[in-house]
Design an enzyme around this catalytic site. Sequence first.
Site, PDB file in Angstrom:
ATOM      1  N   GLU A  84       0.817  -1.221   0.000  1.00 15.80           N
ATOM      2  CA  GLU A  84       0.000   0.000   0.000  1.00 15.80           C
ATOM      3  C   GLU A  84       0.846   1.264   0.000  1.00 15.80           C
ATOM      4  OE1 GLU A  84      -3.234   0.361   2.878  1.00 15.80           O
ATOM      5  OE2 GLU A  84      -3.425  -1.811   2.869  1.00 15.80           O
ATOM      6  N   ASP A 142      -5.815  -6.534   7.009  1.00 12.68           N
ATOM      7  CA  ASP A 142      -7.125  -6.299   7.638  1.00 12.68           C
ATOM      8  C   ASP A 142      -8.186  -6.174   6.545  1.00 12.68           C
ATOM      9  OD1 ASP A 142      -6.595  -3.811   6.555  1.00 12.68           O
ATOM     10  OD2 ASP A 142      -6.342  -2.788   8.464  1.00 12.68           O
ATOM     11  N   GLU A 158      -9.665  -3.614   5.258  1.00 14.09           N
ATOM     12  CA  GLU A 158      -9.365  -2.563   4.279  1.00 14.09           C
ATOM     13  C   GLU A 158      -8.282  -3.039   3.316  1.00 14.09           C
ATOM     14  OE1 GLU A 158     -11.321   0.794   3.393  1.00 14.09           O
ATOM     15  OE2 GLU A 158     -11.532  -0.185   5.333  1.00 14.09           O
ATOM     16  N   HIS A 176      -4.666 -11.078  13.979  1.00 13.84           N
ATOM     17  CA  HIS A 176      -3.563 -10.200  14.352  1.00 13.84           C
ATOM     18  C   HIS A 176      -3.033 -10.504  15.740  1.00 13.84           C
ATOM     19  CE1 HIS A 176      -5.050  -6.783  11.533  1.00 13.84           C
ATOM     20  NE2 HIS A 176      -4.573  -7.826  10.903  1.00 13.84           N
ATOM     21  N   ASP A 229      -2.201  -4.278   3.510  1.00 11.47           N
ATOM     22  CA  ASP A 229      -2.293  -4.464   4.975  1.00 11.47           C
ATOM     23  C   ASP A 229      -3.164  -5.664   5.360  1.00 11.47           C
ATOM     24  OD1 ASP A 229      -0.659  -2.351   5.434  1.00 11.47           O
ATOM     25  OD2 ASP A 229      -2.205  -0.939   6.024  1.00 11.47           O
ATOM     26  N   TYR A 236       1.825  -4.786  13.294  1.00 14.25           N
ATOM     27  CA  TYR A 236       0.718  -4.022  12.683  1.00 14.25           C
ATOM     28  C   TYR A 236      -0.105  -3.298  13.743  1.00 14.25           C
ATOM     29  CZ  TYR A 236      -2.933  -2.820   9.376  1.00 14.25           C
ATOM     30  OH  TYR A 236      -3.814  -2.128   8.589  1.00 14.25           O
ATOM     31  N   ARG A 288      -3.245  -1.868  13.660  1.00 12.12           N
ATOM     32  CA  ARG A 288      -4.715  -1.876  13.753  1.00 12.12           C
ATOM     33  C   ARG A 288      -5.171  -3.265  14.191  1.00 12.12           C
ATOM     34  NH1 ARG A 288      -3.503   1.308   9.361  1.00 12.12           N
ATOM     35  NH2 ARG A 288      -4.073   3.493   9.685  1.00 12.12           N
TER      36      ARG A 288
END
Length: 691
Positions: free
Chosen positions: A9, A84, A86, A346, A82, A300, A302
């Site tokens: 990203e 997740d 998103e 995560h 990433d 990470y 989030r």
Amino acid sequence: MAHYLVIVESPAKVKTIKKFLGNNYTVAASNGHVRDLPKSQMGIDVEHDYDPKYITIRGKGDILASLRKEVKKADKVYLATDPDREGEAISWHLSAALKLDEKKMRRITFNEITKNAVKSALKAPRDINMDLVDAQQARRILDRMVGYRISPLLWAKVKRGLSAGRVQSVALRIIADREAEIDAFIPKEYWSLDAILRVKGEKRPLTAKFYGTEKQKMEIHSREELDQILKEVEQEQYHIIDIKKGERIRKSPLPFTTSTLQQEAAKALNFGTQKTMRIAQQLYEGIDIKGNGTVGVITYLRTDSTRISDEADAAAREYIARTYGEEYAASGSTAKQTEKKIQDAHEAIRPSDITRTPAALKDSLSRDQFRLYQLIWKRFTASRMQPARFETTSVRIGAGKYVFTISASRVAFEGFRSVYMEADEEKEESNVLVGGLQKDSELTTQDFETKQHFTQPPAHYTEATLVKALEEQGIGRPSTYAPTISTILGRRYITKEGKNLYLTEIGEVVNNIMKQSFPSIVDIHFTANMEGLLDMVEEGRVPWKEVIRNFYPDLDEAVQVAEKEQESVTIEDEVTDVVCEECGRNMVIKYGPHGRFLACPGFPDCRNTKPYLEKIGVPCPVCGKEIVIRKTKKGRKYYGCEDNPECDFMSWQKPSAEKCPECGGYMVEKGNKLVCADEKCGYVRNKKQEN
């Protein structure tokens, strides 16, 4: 030789990952999302089962063109966005926008940007997880529907580019409800009584706190009650009823999640949520470490999981045993058992290598990066350490029918506290144990200390406590807290003074419209249930369109009803008796992003504007002129004299024209009560009696 393309990203990650891979790998960045719903329209085909109309985001054409060239050269494409919802959606959009062949496209994820993590990810590629993608699509479309259907109503009502949002409107309501609680709060008086006692053979006196009687704890509500108790205890002989010794354990803290990191960074470092996330992103994406090149130093950022990988756990315990001693390393699991849905697989936020101490990295990090890294490193290290143990002593002292108490504690074993203490913990444990106190010790009174107190209203929300409230109520997810708070601050619905968040006039207007016309959108339980449904989409248990099909018809109906009813309450320009000094017209009240102001109706020929000071029909208690509603520089409402700055009267609560019958001072409105502004007077009565 085969050639591979890895798409990430962020451009910052390109440099970090490139040095982990050989020459047959090219690393390129998408710069976040490449496709989204159009800005010019809702972009959802309601007639055809809510199909989203995705378009290339403006400005991303060149990036996609460059990526297409790289795709043509590559034998295999790894989508490494990433880990997740998103990130999964970005990978899916990239595969569509770049027309990737399914046979040569694979998805990889890593929780930390280190050589081992990246190499391991390449050995375990997978397909795009469509459940994750669908959960993101459902969230995006729900948010778009709320924003694009309700915001135009706000423009009609309040006349400027305001906005509503599925999560932001609930966050605004939470702040507004707390403000109403504070406004309605009436302080109650209470007193504390301490006995200063001499112990025979001891140099230092003891301070014992009044408890009550043997049978029950007592509160002292007034000076009269205090005097009565004092009169009785002054004459009494003091003796020790019992001394209890015990042990108290303080558990090691859990490692950080997104929410707890934001809360602790706010308390300990005074960082806003947005700043915390920005700096954590830098630490995750890669820091230039002298002698090591660019390395991601934390995992990470989030996540709402407190889980730690077995490797990281073992490395941490080994490091602690080596650095602090075997007795400091935790035994057994320190993970939190929870039934709550964890965003995905995560880990908690931790250093990617515990041996990389804050001191070792200090020269490679900016001041803010160092402070945040140190907080994460200390918290993680502490989470793998033994609990702290305290020896406690509790003493009960008799004085006739009354009882006084002394509580004291001493650290028996520091445990994790040798590395880390929470920001608000250091005030504790201030009592020092009194040596040599026995059950037969002789006590004599030296003095009494009395103090008047008043109960305090609930605290205003800060960014940290708002994040905690959103998490506890199940509203939003780790990635949404910072943008949600930034949005309502940016729209000036709330303002930040010091650490506290306050509702502005414009925020109050928007919140009232939302509660009146869209009660379910700002209903906390409804929003939390919606989050639960999105989690079920992510788990593959509910089709994403099912969530939309159940939501949109009710929203559509509410908007249509509100459109009809709103017509009758649309705010027209209210003409005032203030004359424009430039052209002689009567000025009108307008709404702007900061609230109401006076403007000349002759715009654009006459552009004169001035602050609107709304009179409340109450004389100033200091000088007798009119009280008006004013705002601080940041938009917080208060009541002041129209003759400011000559008269400096101000009140956060609305003053009443009625004088206090007890002391003659002015009174203020608190909810449905009238209260004397002087807390020490304490006069209160219902507003209903006004006639």
